[in-house]
Design a protein around this motif. Structure first.
Motif, PDB file in Angstrom:
ATOM      1  N   MET A 104      25.321  -9.358 -48.099  1.00 46.10           N
ATOM      2  CA  MET A 104      25.055  -9.562 -46.620  1.00 46.10           C
ATOM      3  C   MET A 104      25.576 -10.369 -45.282  1.00 46.10           C
ATOM      4  O   MET A 104      26.905 -11.095 -45.239  1.00 46.10           O
ATOM      5  N   ALA A 105      25.816 -10.552 -44.106  1.00 45.07           N
ATOM      6  CA  ALA A 105      26.366 -10.175 -43.279  1.00 45.07           C
ATOM      7  C   ALA A 105      26.315 -11.387 -42.393  1.00 45.07           C
ATOM      8  O   ALA A 105      25.345 -12.269 -42.762  1.00 45.07           O
ATOM      9  N   GLU A 106      27.036 -11.918 -42.551  1.00 44.45           N
ATOM     10  CA  GLU A 106      27.957 -13.905 -41.432  1.00 44.45           C
ATOM     11  C   GLU A 106      26.473 -13.784 -40.628  1.00 44.45           C
ATOM     12  O   GLU A 106      26.747 -13.113 -39.594  1.00 44.45           O
ATOM     13  N   PRO A 107      26.036 -15.102 -41.007  1.00 43.38           N
ATOM     14  CA  PRO A 107      24.632 -14.862 -39.849  1.00 43.38           C
ATOM     15  C   PRO A 107      25.835 -14.780 -37.809  1.00 43.38           C
ATOM     16  O   PRO A 107      26.514 -16.405 -38.489  1.00 43.38           O
ATOM     17  N   LEU A 108      24.614 -15.405 -37.290  1.00 46.07           N
ATOM     18  CA  LEU A 108      25.157 -14.952 -35.932  1.00 46.07           C
ATOM     19  C   LEU A 108      25.438 -17.039 -36.098  1.00 46.07           C
ATOM     20  O   LEU A 108      24.007 -17.749 -35.876  1.00 46.07           O
ATOM     21  N   LYS A 109      26.282 -18.053 -35.274  1.00 50.31           N
ATOM     22  CA  LYS A 109      26.739 -19.614 -35.007  1.00 50.31           C
ATOM     23  C   LYS A 109      26.122 -19.624 -33.716  1.00 50.31           C
ATOM     24  O   LYS A 109      26.888 -18.927 -32.693  1.00 50.31           O
ATOM     25  N   VAL A 110      25.248 -20.543 -32.632  1.00 57.62           N
ATOM     26  CA  VAL A 110      24.549 -20.717 -31.410  1.00 57.62           C
ATOM     27  C   VAL A 110      25.453 -22.437 -31.054  1.00 57.62           C
ATOM     28  O   VAL A 110      24.259 -22.943 -32.399  1.00 57.62           O
ATOM     29  N   PRO A 111      25.862 -22.396 -30.344  1.00 57.00           N
ATOM     30  CA  PRO A 111      25.669 -24.320 -30.232  1.00 57.00           C
ATOM     31  C   PRO A 111      24.389 -24.640 -29.287  1.00 57.00           C
ATOM     32  O   PRO A 111      23.431 -23.673 -28.799  1.00 57.00           O
ATOM     33  N   ALA A 112      23.991 -26.038 -30.445  1.00 58.20           N
ATOM     34  CA  ALA A 112      22.196 -25.405 -29.111  1.00 58.20           C
ATOM     35  C   ALA A 112      22.112 -25.624 -28.000  1.00 58.20           C
ATOM     36  O   ALA A 112      20.821 -25.863 -27.633  1.00 58.20           O
ATOM     37  N   THR A 113      23.173 -26.107 -27.036  1.00 50.54           N
ATOM     38  CA  THR A 113      23.012 -26.103 -26.147  1.00 50.54           C
ATOM     39  C   THR A 113      22.965 -25.224 -25.018  1.00 50.54           C
ATOM     40  O   THR A 113      22.113 -24.359 -24.168  1.00 50.54           O
ATOM     41  N   GLU A 114      23.184 -24.152 -25.878  1.00 51.11           N
ATOM     42  CA  GLU A 114      23.511 -22.590 -25.243  1.00 51.11           C
ATOM     43  C   GLU A 114      22.345 -21.910 -25.428  1.00 51.11           C
ATOM     44  O   GLU A 114      22.373 -21.529 -25.252  1.00 51.11           O
ATOM     45  N   PHE A 115      21.566 -22.226 -26.947  1.00 48.69           N
ATOM     46  CA  PHE A 115      20.177 -21.946 -27.890  1.00 48.69           C
ATOM     47  C   PHE A 115      19.486 -22.025 -26.654  1.00 48.69           C
ATOM     48  O   PHE A 115      18.053 -21.307 -25.943  1.00 48.69           O
ATOM     49  N   ALA A 116      19.289 -23.272 -25.976  1.00 44.31           N
ATOM     50  CA  ALA A 116      18.614 -23.841 -25.331  1.00 44.31           C
ATOM     51  C   ALA A 116      18.562 -23.187 -24.040  1.00 44.31           C
ATOM     52  O   ALA A 116      17.092 -22.705 -23.216  1.00 44.31           O
ATOM     53  N   ARG A 117      19.562 -22.765 -23.457  1.00 40.83           N
ATOM     54  CA  ARG A 117      19.507 -22.078 -22.097  1.00 40.83           C
ATOM     55  C   ARG A 117      19.345 -21.227 -22.440  1.00 40.83           C
ATOM     56  O   ARG A 117      18.638 -20.694 -21.270  1.00 40.83           O
ATOM     57  N   LYS A 118      19.477 -20.417 -23.223  1.00 42.03           N
ATOM     58  CA  LYS A 118      20.138 -19.063 -22.976  1.00 42.03           C
ATOM     59  C   LYS A 118      18.607 -18.191 -24.247  1.00 42.03           C
ATOM     60  O   LYS A 118      18.512 -17.551 -25.022  1.00 42.03           O
ATOM     61  N   PHE A 119      17.675 -18.823 -24.505  1.00 45.95           N
ATOM     62  CA  PHE A 119      16.416 -18.949 -25.584  1.00 45.95           C
ATOM     63  C   PHE A 119      16.358 -17.302 -25.474  1.00 45.95           C
ATOM     64  O   PHE A 119      16.057 -16.906 -26.152  1.00 45.95           O
ATOM     65  N   THR A 120      15.444 -17.217 -24.173  1.00 44.34           N
ATOM     66  CA  THR A 120      14.718 -15.858 -23.934  1.00 44.34           C
ATOM     67  C   THR A 120      15.703 -14.648 -24.601  1.00 44.34           C
ATOM     68  O   THR A 120      15.969 -13.769 -24.653  1.00 44.34           O
ATOM     69  N   THR A 121      17.143 -15.053 -24.254  1.00 45.70           N
ATOM     70  CA  THR A 121      18.175 -13.644 -24.737  1.00 45.70           C
ATOM     71  C   THR A 121      18.429 -13.973 -26.662  1.00 45.70           C
ATOM     72  O   THR A 121      18.606 -12.572 -26.720  1.00 45.70           O
ATOM     73  N   PHE A 122      18.465 -15.062 -27.256  1.00 47.86           N
ATOM     74  CA  PHE A 122      18.780 -15.472 -28.645  1.00 47.86           C
ATOM     75  C   PHE A 122      16.985 -14.619 -28.918  1.00 47.86           C
ATOM     76  O   PHE A 122      17.171 -14.436 -29.933  1.00 47.86           O
ATOM     77  N   ARG A 123      15.844 -14.556 -28.379  1.00 50.80           N
ATOM     78  CA  ARG A 123      14.232 -14.777 -29.013  1.00 50.80           C
ATOM     79  C   ARG A 123      15.216 -13.283 -29.259  1.00 50.80           C
ATOM     80  O   ARG A 123      13.860 -12.474 -30.350  1.00 50.80           O
ATOM     81  N   GLU A 124      15.393 -12.281 -28.155  1.00 52.26           N
ATOM     82  CA  GLU A 124      15.455 -10.629 -28.805  1.00 52.26           C
ATOM     83  C   GLU A 124      16.456 -11.046 -29.911  1.00 52.26           C
ATOM     84  O   GLU A 124      16.715  -9.197 -30.817  1.00 52.26           O
ATOM     85  N   GLN A 125      17.763 -11.401 -29.604  1.00 56.01           N
ATOM     86  CA  GLN A 125      19.295 -10.832 -30.554  1.00 56.01           C
ATOM     87  C   GLN A 125      18.411 -11.303 -31.933  1.00 56.01           C
ATOM     88  O   GLN A 125      19.040 -10.761 -33.394  1.00 56.01           O
ATOM     89  N   VAL A 126      17.872 -12.628 -32.303  1.00 58.86           N
ATOM     90  CA  VAL A 126      17.011 -12.585 -33.581  1.00 58.86           C
ATOM     91  C   VAL A 126      16.038 -11.323 -34.474  1.00 58.86           C
ATOM     92  O   VAL A 126      16.283 -11.414 -36.295  1.00 58.86           O
ATOM     93  N   GLN A 127      15.684 -10.517 -33.567  1.00 63.66           N
ATOM     94  CA  GLN A 127      15.068  -9.988 -34.231  1.00 63.66           C
ATOM     95  C   GLN A 127      16.512  -8.537 -34.895  1.00 63.66           C
ATOM     96  O   GLN A 127      15.977  -8.360 -36.285  1.00 63.66           O
ATOM     97  N   SER A 128      17.130  -8.050 -34.596  1.00 62.58           N
ATOM     98  CA  SER A 128      18.466  -7.594 -35.049  1.00 62.58           C
ATOM     99  C   SER A 128      19.286  -8.226 -36.459  1.00 62.58           C
ATOM    100  O   SER A 128      19.643  -8.222 -36.943  1.00 62.58           O
ATOM    101  N   ALA A 129      19.705  -9.681 -35.247  1.00 66.00           N
ATOM    102  CA  ALA A 129      20.530 -10.425 -36.279  1.00 66.00           C
ATOM    103  C   ALA A 129      19.662 -11.033 -37.529  1.00 66.00           C
ATOM    104  O   ALA A 129      20.048 -11.422 -38.963  1.00 66.00           O
TER     105      ALA A 129
END
Length: 84
Positions: free
Chosen positions: A1-26
């Motif tokens: 299994m691939a290593e999960p993408l790790k993101v700091p909470a502040t970056e996740f909050a600021r760029k939620f829409t980006t991560f909303r798309e990335q989680v589909q493949s990650a």
């Protein structure tokens, strides 16, 4: 299994829409704070898998309903020995 993408909470909050798309493949994005995992963001498929696993966690299987292969594995098992 691939290593999960790790993101700091502040970056996740600021760029939620980006991560909303990335989680589909990650599948899973780990949210961190001060280099510790504080939570996770799951894709819909991973969330369904989680729910299925939780449901099976408490599933009861009667001996009479067990298939022959599983029964043989149990009968031939040795205490303290990991399965191969």
């Amino acid at each position: 299994m691939a290593e999960p993408l790790k993101v700091p909470a502040t970056e996740f909050a600021r760029k939620f829409t980006t991560f909303r798309e990335q989680v589909q493949s990650a599948g899973v994005i780990e949210i961190t704070a001060h280099n510790r995992t504080i939570g996770g963001f799951l894709s819909a498929a991973e969330l369904q898998h989680y729910h299925d696993m939780k449901k099976r966690e408490r599933e009861v299987i009667r001996v009479r309903d067990m298939d022959d292969e599983t029964m043989a594995l149990i009968q031939n098992s040795e205490y303290g020995k990991a399965s191969e």
